[in-house]
Design a protein around this motif. Structure first.
Motif, PDB file in Angstrom:
ATOM      1  N   GLY A   1       0.561  -1.109  -0.113  1.00 30.42           N
ATOM      2  CA  GLY A   1      -0.089  -0.073  -0.102  1.00 30.42           C
ATOM      3  C   GLY A   1       0.851   1.341   0.204  1.00 30.42           C
ATOM      4  O   GLY A   1       2.111   1.196  -0.131  1.00 30.42           O
ATOM      5  N   LEU A   2       0.233   2.408   0.207  1.00 32.96           N
ATOM      6  CA  LEU A   2       1.071   3.562   0.123  1.00 32.96           C
ATOM      7  C   LEU A   2       1.670   3.786   1.629  1.00 32.96           C
ATOM      8  O   LEU A   2       0.642   3.714   2.452  1.00 32.96           O
ATOM      9  N   ALA A   3       2.788   4.181   1.573  1.00 34.95           N
ATOM     10  CA  ALA A   3       3.309   4.208   2.680  1.00 34.95           C
ATOM     11  C   ALA A   3       2.979   5.562   3.749  1.00 34.95           C
ATOM     12  O   ALA A   3       2.990   6.488   3.164  1.00 34.95           O
ATOM     13  N   TYR A   4       2.649   5.287   4.954  1.00 36.83           N
ATOM     14  CA  TYR A   4       2.580   6.259   5.899  1.00 36.83           C
ATOM     15  C   TYR A   4       4.014   7.007   6.022  1.00 36.83           C
ATOM     16  O   TYR A   4       5.190   6.035   5.877  1.00 36.83           O
ATOM     17  N   GLY A   5       4.180   8.277   6.648  1.00 37.91           N
ATOM     18  CA  GLY A   5       5.484   8.702   6.895  1.00 37.91           C
ATOM     19  C   GLY A   5       6.219   8.789   5.575  1.00 37.91           C
ATOM     20  O   GLY A   5       7.553   8.734   5.526  1.00 37.91           O
ATOM     21  N   ALA A   6       5.557   9.230   4.599  1.00 40.35           N
ATOM     22  CA  ALA A   6       6.080   9.528   3.267  1.00 40.35           C
ATOM     23  C   ALA A   6       5.255  10.509   2.692  1.00 40.35           C
ATOM     24  O   ALA A   6       4.004  10.567   2.966  1.00 40.35           O
ATOM     25  N   ILE A   7       5.912  10.963   1.489  1.00 40.13           N
ATOM     26  CA  ILE A   7       4.966  11.685   0.745  1.00 40.13           C
ATOM     27  C   ILE A   7       4.790  11.056  -0.631  1.00 40.13           C
ATOM     28  O   ILE A   7       5.724  10.371  -0.990  1.00 40.13           O
ATOM     29  N   HIS A   8       3.581  11.357  -1.391  1.00 42.81           N
ATOM     30  CA  HIS A   8       3.320  10.829  -2.600  1.00 42.81           C
ATOM     31  C   HIS A   8       2.652  11.906  -3.405  1.00 42.81           C
ATOM     32  O   HIS A   8       2.257  12.656  -3.209  1.00 42.81           O
TER      33      HIS A   8
ATOM     34  N   LEU B   1      10.341  17.869   3.283  1.00 41.22           N
ATOM     35  CA  LEU B   1       9.061  17.467   3.367  1.00 41.22           C
ATOM     36  C   LEU B   1       8.975  16.081   3.641  1.00 41.22           C
ATOM     37  O   LEU B   1       8.352  15.354   4.403  1.00 41.22           O
ATOM     38  N   GLN B   2       9.858  15.038   3.111  1.00 39.38           N
ATOM     39  CA  GLN B   2       9.732  13.655   3.271  1.00 39.38           C
ATOM     40  C   GLN B   2      10.294  13.406   4.783  1.00 39.38           C
ATOM     41  O   GLN B   2       9.741  12.707   5.506  1.00 39.38           O
ATOM     42  N   LEU B   3      11.232  14.354   5.370  1.00 39.48           N
ATOM     43  CA  LEU B   3      11.759  14.162   6.534  1.00 39.48           C
ATOM     44  C   LEU B   3      10.696  14.582   7.719  1.00 39.48           C
ATOM     45  O   LEU B   3      10.691  13.770   8.671  1.00 39.48           O
TER      46      LEU B   3
ATOM     47  N   THR C   1      12.315  13.761  -7.441  1.00 45.67           N
ATOM     48  CA  THR C   1      11.702  14.363  -6.171  1.00 45.67           C
ATOM     49  C   THR C   1      12.047  13.320  -5.234  1.00 45.67           C
ATOM     50  O   THR C   1      12.533  11.926  -5.610  1.00 45.67           O
ATOM     51  N   ALA C   2      12.121  13.490  -3.794  1.00 46.45           N
ATOM     52  CA  ALA C   2      12.106  12.363  -2.752  1.00 46.45           C
ATOM     53  C   ALA C   2      10.792  11.769  -2.664  1.00 46.45           C
ATOM     54  O   ALA C   2      10.747  10.964  -1.519  1.00 46.45           O
ATOM     55  N   ALA C   3       9.604  11.836  -3.348  1.00 41.13           N
ATOM     56  CA  ALA C   3       8.364  11.164  -3.224  1.00 41.13           C
ATOM     57  C   ALA C   3       8.525   9.852  -3.095  1.00 41.13           C
ATOM     58  O   ALA C   3       9.332   9.204  -4.280  1.00 41.13           O
ATOM     59  N   ALA C   4       8.001   8.985  -2.125  1.00 45.55           N
ATOM     60  CA  ALA C   4       7.953   7.472  -2.075  1.00 45.55           C
ATOM     61  C   ALA C   4       7.198   6.821  -3.563  1.00 45.55           C
ATOM     62  O   ALA C   4       7.605   6.005  -4.156  1.00 45.55           O
TER      63      ALA C   4
ATOM     64  N   ARG D   1       6.331   5.984 -10.855  1.00 48.82           N
ATOM     65  CA  ARG D   1       7.629   5.916 -10.063  1.00 48.82           C
ATOM     66  C   ARG D   1       7.210   5.419  -8.623  1.00 48.82           C
ATOM     67  O   ARG D   1       6.210   5.734  -8.162  1.00 48.82           O
ATOM     68  N   VAL D   2       8.141   4.278  -8.086  1.00 45.59           N
ATOM     69  CA  VAL D   2       7.724   3.931  -7.022  1.00 45.59           C
ATOM     70  C   VAL D   2       9.151   3.237  -6.300  1.00 45.59           C
ATOM     71  O   VAL D   2       9.711   2.652  -6.932  1.00 45.59           O
ATOM     72  N   ARG D   3       9.635   3.660  -5.161  1.00 48.59           N
ATOM     73  CA  ARG D   3      10.490   3.519  -4.479  1.00 48.59           C
ATOM     74  C   ARG D   3      10.429   2.113  -4.199  1.00 48.59           C
ATOM     75  O   ARG D   3       9.814   1.336  -3.678  1.00 48.59           O
ATOM     76  N   ALA D   4      11.760   1.266  -4.866  1.00 49.33           N
ATOM     77  CA  ALA D   4      11.607  -0.187  -4.364  1.00 49.33           C
ATOM     78  C   ALA D   4      10.793  -0.968  -5.208  1.00 49.33           C
ATOM     79  O   ALA D   4      10.421  -1.981  -4.685  1.00 49.33           O
ATOM     80  N   GLY D   5      10.299  -0.431  -6.202  1.00 51.81           N
ATOM     81  CA  GLY D   5       9.392  -1.228  -6.960  1.00 51.81           C
ATOM     82  C   GLY D   5       9.337  -0.873  -8.543  1.00 51.81           C
ATOM     83  O   GLY D   5      10.365   0.007  -9.020  1.00 51.81           O
ATOM     84  N   GLU D   6       8.429  -1.405  -9.081  1.00 55.51           N
ATOM     85  CA  GLU D   6       8.453  -1.221 -10.710  1.00 55.51           C
ATOM     86  C   GLU D   6       6.826  -0.514 -10.894  1.00 55.51           C
ATOM     87  O   GLU D   6       5.990  -0.530 -10.397  1.00 55.51           O
ATOM     88  N   SER D   7       7.298   0.417 -12.071  1.00 60.81           N
ATOM     89  CA  SER D   7       5.945   1.422 -12.548  1.00 60.81           C
ATOM     90  C   SER D   7       4.940   0.396 -13.086  1.00 60.81           C
ATOM     91  O   SER D   7       5.201  -1.045 -13.567  1.00 60.81           O
ATOM     92  N   ALA D   8       3.655   0.994 -13.144  1.00 62.84           N
ATOM     93  CA  ALA D   8       2.658  -0.129 -13.876  1.00 62.84           C
ATOM     94  C   ALA D   8       1.500   0.948 -14.202  1.00 62.84           C
ATOM     95  O   ALA D   8       1.441   2.153 -13.812  1.00 62.84           O
TER      96      ALA D   8
END
Length: 251
Positions: free
Chosen positions: A46-53, A149-151, A179-182, A211-218
């Motif tokens: 899912g979408l991570a809490y403690g992160a920006i999207h 913002l991510q911090l 950007t630093a977005a997850a 874009r997804v950190r540690a993942g693949e686009s779809a």
């Protein structure tokens, strides 16, 4: 008097230490969409809490931009608690947000006179903590600002949703900058769901996870958020079916 002052200082230091320890020890959690084909593409499901999207329209037009805002609103609707929405252009249509589950009694609007103040307000709200989500509208998002913002999101555990809005076609190119977005999403409007009788069916969107950190686009063809912020995933066109798989997660 001196002893009282010393006790107050010690108490304050203990509170600060507990706050820092809580931030470090806080387990990472996610907000699932409730559609396995989408959640399996996201680390943790899912979408991570403690992160920006990040979210943007598929084009520079107002229609795709509105779809991106509603997609973000549907995500915010599935969180618990108040939602802070920071903006510089007072053109947000509250009844449309209510239709995707984000009712006015949950939203705190922060109107700024320019975009720099929007991002500052967005950061302060993230640092505050205790909110369901923080939403901010921005044209540009420099890497340095996005890292800050991510911090802030990591420190409070709050989910931050940034809706990129363009005033002119030339500004849309800024979305290509890192950007630093997850996660980063692009939402485009598709023809509405077909009905067996004349009329307009449920709105459909093309949701591109670009874009997804540690993942693949779809890419996903989805039904627009319903009254509880849930989406549906349309079956592959190859099977000749118009059936949808409905999200069951409501926060």
């Amino acid at each position: 008097m001196a002893q009282t002052a010393a006790n107050a200082i010690i108490s304050d230091l203990r509170d600060r230490i507990q706050h820092l320890e809580g931030a470090v020890a806080r387990p990472k959690t996610v907000l699932p969409f409730g559609v396995c084909e989408i959640d399996e593409r996201l680390p943790g499901g899912g979408l991570a809490y403690g992160a920006i999207h990040e979210f943007a329209g598929g084009g520079a037009g107002a229609v795709d931009g509105a779809a991106a805002a509603l997609f973000a609103a549907g995500i915010a609707a599935r969180t618990k608690g108040k939602v802070v929405w920071c903006l510089a252009r007072p053109d947000l249509f509250a009844p449309a947000l209510a239709q995707v589950g984000l009712h006015p009694d949950r939203v705190i609007y922060v109107e700024a006179i320019k975009e720099d103040y929007v991002l500052e307000s967005f950061e302060e709200a993230l640092r505050f903590g205790g909110l369901g989500a923080v939403v901010g509208e921005a044209v540009r998002l420099p890497m340095v600002v996005s890292r800050r913002l991510q911090l802030a999101a990591e420190g409070s555990g709050t989910i931050g949703l940034i809706v990129r809005r363009w005033r002119r076609q030339t500004e849309a190119g800024d979305f290509g900058h890192p950007t630093a977005a997850a996660t980063r999403w692009r939402i485009s409007v598709l023809p509405s769901e077909p009905l067996p009788v004349p009329g307009v069916g449920r709105a459909r969107w093309l949701a591109e996870l670009i874009r997804v950190r540690a993942g693949e686009s779809a890419d996903f063809e989805i039904g627009a958020c319903d009254g509880q912020g849930r989406i549906s995933l349309f079956s592959d066109a190859a099977d000749g079916s118009d059936k949808t798989r409905q999200s069951v997660h409501t926060g």
